[in-house]
Design a protein around this motif. Structure first.
Motif, PDB file in Angstrom:
ATOM      1  N   PRO A 109       0.824  -1.221   0.000  1.00  0.00           N
ATOM      2  CA  PRO A 109       0.000   0.000   0.000  1.00  0.00           C
ATOM      3  C   PRO A 109       0.853   1.264   0.000  1.00  0.00           C
ATOM      4  CG  PRO A 109      -0.771  -1.561   1.660  1.00  0.00           C
ATOM      5  CD  PRO A 109       0.550  -2.074   1.165  1.00  0.00           C
ATOM      6  N   LYS A 110       0.335   2.287  -0.679  1.00  0.00           N
ATOM      7  CA  LYS A 110       1.028   3.566  -0.758  1.00  0.00           C
ATOM      8  C   LYS A 110       0.076   4.702  -0.374  1.00  0.00           C
ATOM      9  CE  LYS A 110       4.529   2.311  -4.182  1.00  0.00           C
ATOM     10  NZ  LYS A 110       4.363   0.854  -3.962  1.00  0.00           N
ATOM     11  N   ASP A 111       0.667   5.828  -0.002  1.00  0.00           N
ATOM     12  CA  ASP A 111      -0.096   7.044   0.266  1.00  0.00           C
ATOM     13  C   ASP A 111      -0.244   7.800  -1.047  1.00  0.00           C
ATOM     14  OD1 ASP A 111      -0.271   6.810   3.186  1.00  0.00           O
ATOM     15  OD2 ASP A 111       1.898   7.111   3.126  1.00  0.00           O
TER      16      ASP A 111
ATOM     17  N   ARG B  51      -8.211   2.760  -3.657  1.00  0.00           N
ATOM     18  CA  ARG B  51      -8.575   2.325  -2.302  1.00  0.00           C
ATOM     19  C   ARG B  51      -8.898   0.836  -2.295  1.00  0.00           C
ATOM     20  NH1 ARG B  51     -13.843   5.012   0.214  1.00  0.00           N
ATOM     21  NH2 ARG B  51     -14.715   3.857  -1.558  1.00  0.00           N
TER      22      ARG B  51
ATOM     23  N   GLY C  90      -6.005  -1.328  -1.956  1.00  0.00           N
ATOM     24  CA  GLY C  90      -5.309  -1.340  -0.682  1.00  0.00           C
ATOM     25  C   GLY C  90      -4.528  -0.080  -0.354  1.00  0.00           C
ATOM     26  N   HIS C  91      -4.569   0.911  -1.236  1.00  0.00           N
ATOM     27  CA  HIS C  91      -3.801   2.128  -1.000  1.00  0.00           C
ATOM     28  C   HIS C  91      -4.548   3.086  -0.067  1.00  0.00           C
ATOM     29  CE1 HIS C  91      -0.954   0.852  -4.006  1.00  0.00           C
ATOM     30  NE2 HIS C  91      -1.916   0.718  -4.900  1.00  0.00           N
ATOM     31  N   ARG C  92      -3.793   3.951   0.577  1.00  0.00           N
ATOM     32  CA  ARG C  92      -4.340   4.998   1.447  1.00  0.00           C
ATOM     33  C   ARG C  92      -4.522   6.250   0.588  1.00  0.00           C
ATOM     34  NH1 ARG C  92      -0.360   2.134   4.099  1.00  0.00           N
ATOM     35  NH2 ARG C  92       1.223   3.579   3.295  1.00  0.00           N
ATOM     36  N   VAL C  93      -5.750   6.653   0.366  1.00  0.00           N
ATOM     37  CA  VAL C  93      -6.027   7.687  -0.632  1.00  0.00           C
ATOM     38  C   VAL C  93      -6.698   8.903  -0.012  1.00  0.00           C
ATOM     39  CG1 VAL C  93      -6.235   5.963  -2.464  1.00  0.00           C
ATOM     40  CG2 VAL C  93      -8.292   6.735  -1.275  1.00  0.00           C
ATOM     41  N   THR C  94      -6.409  10.032  -0.600  1.00  0.00           N
ATOM     42  CA  THR C  94      -7.105  11.276  -0.284  1.00  0.00           C
ATOM     43  C   THR C  94      -7.163  12.118  -1.551  1.00  0.00           C
ATOM     44  OG1 THR C  94      -7.220  13.126   1.272  1.00  0.00           O
ATOM     45  CG2 THR C  94      -5.052  12.589   0.398  1.00  0.00           C
TER      46      THR C  94
ATOM     47  N   SER D 260       4.788  13.871   2.095  1.00  0.00           N
ATOM     48  CA  SER D 260       3.740  13.165   2.838  1.00  0.00           C
ATOM     49  C   SER D 260       2.995  12.139   1.996  1.00  0.00           C
ATOM     50  CB  SER D 260       2.740  14.167   3.411  1.00  0.00           C
ATOM     51  OG  SER D 260       2.155  14.953   2.376  1.00  0.00           O
ATOM     52  N   GLN D 261       3.213  12.146   0.655  1.00  0.00           N
ATOM     53  CA  GLN D 261       2.503  11.235  -0.245  1.00  0.00           C
ATOM     54  C   GLN D 261       3.497  10.522  -1.147  1.00  0.00           C
ATOM     55  OE1 GLN D 261      -0.911  10.959  -0.034  1.00  0.00           O
ATOM     56  NE2 GLN D 261      -0.868  12.486   1.606  1.00  0.00           N
TER      57      GLN D 261
END
Length: 261
Positions: A67-69, A85, A88-92, A167-168
């Motif tokens: 997983p990645k940001d 998402r 499995g990734h951390r998304v915004t 941060s990403q």
């Protein structure tokens, strides 16, 4: 991605997973809020197909691995984030309350038979995600809330962005850079994306409208902007992929991918 490109490209890649073929669940919203979204972007399967193909073509490394940001700027309907998402990734994401008087936003009641059928389907099922107070000028709010995505409102032309340095892992921006700033400022905007990113920045371009392309001075400004990004080598990032496509307006840049060095 135009319909003929979508149809031709689909044959070369795995099929879109079944869970992305259902409609948005928009029974929580009044019809007039739903119809602020352009009709073509209310079709979730089509939105997801475009994003699925972009991932396979531009970021296949995100289809597997840890997983990645990931931050997507101007996420709009959010289909790329929902697929990432699912992977499995951390998304915004970010978006902008841009649909003000005089903009190109759609505020059109249903007129065609398929408009009425689509609206009936979308309002037949409700979602159970949190809902915020309606934000004036943000047409995609019902879609984002129905998907349960985290999206911050921010004008992409305003620097600095509200994200910390490095941060990403990935910063992604499709078909929005041209709205953020004139070509002379694109490098400044990309510098900000690279400040936030640890590994890669992916930028998708809009084609120039025919009227702007025929204006020699305007076309030279945009061409200079594209060429500066094609040669980008700053603050620890270099352009490693620069793609050119073709539409009715002729050949034009479609993608720039920068990788941390």
């Amino acid at each position: 991605m135009r319909p003929f490109e979508l149809t031709e490209s689909k044959a070369w890649f795995p099929e879109l997973p079944a869970q992305f073929r259902s409609d948005y669940r928009l029974g929580n919203y009044a019809s007039d809020r739903i119809t602020r979204v352009m009709w073509k972007y209310l079709m979730r399967p089509r939105n997801c197909e475009r994003s699925w193909l972009r991932l396979h073509q531009h970021m296949p490394e995100l289809l597997s691995g840890p997983p990645k940001d990931i931050l997507e700027l101007s996420t709009a309907h959010g289909s790329l984030l929902e697929i990432l998402r699912w992977g499995g990734h951390r998304v915004t994401g970010t978006d902008c309350a841009w649909a003000v008087d005089g903009s190109t936003a759609q505020v059109k009641p249903p007129r065609r038979h398929w408009h009425f059928r689509l609206l009936e389907r979308l309002r037949s099922v409700r979602h159970d995600h949190p809902m915020a107070e309606s934000v004036q000028g943000w047409p995609y709010q019902p879609l984002i809330e129905s998907l349960g995505l985290g999206v911050t409102l921010h004008d992409g032309g305003s620097i600095p962005y509200p994200f910390a340095d490095k941060s990403q892992d990935y910063v992604i921006c499709y078909q929005a850079l041209e709205a953020y700033a004139p070509p002379e400022r694109w490098v400044d905007i990309v510098d900000e994306m690279c400040r936030i990113a640890r590994h890669a920045v992916v930028i998708g371009f809009n084609p120039l409208p025919l009227g702007m392309r025929s204006d020699g001075g305007t076309y030279r400004r945009f061409r200079d902007g594209w060429q500066r990004l094609m040669a980008y080598d700053r603050i620890g990032f270099q352009t490693r992929a620069f793609l050119v496509g073709k539409t009715r307006a002729g050949h034009h840049p479609t993608l720039c991918k920068l990788i941390a060095t």
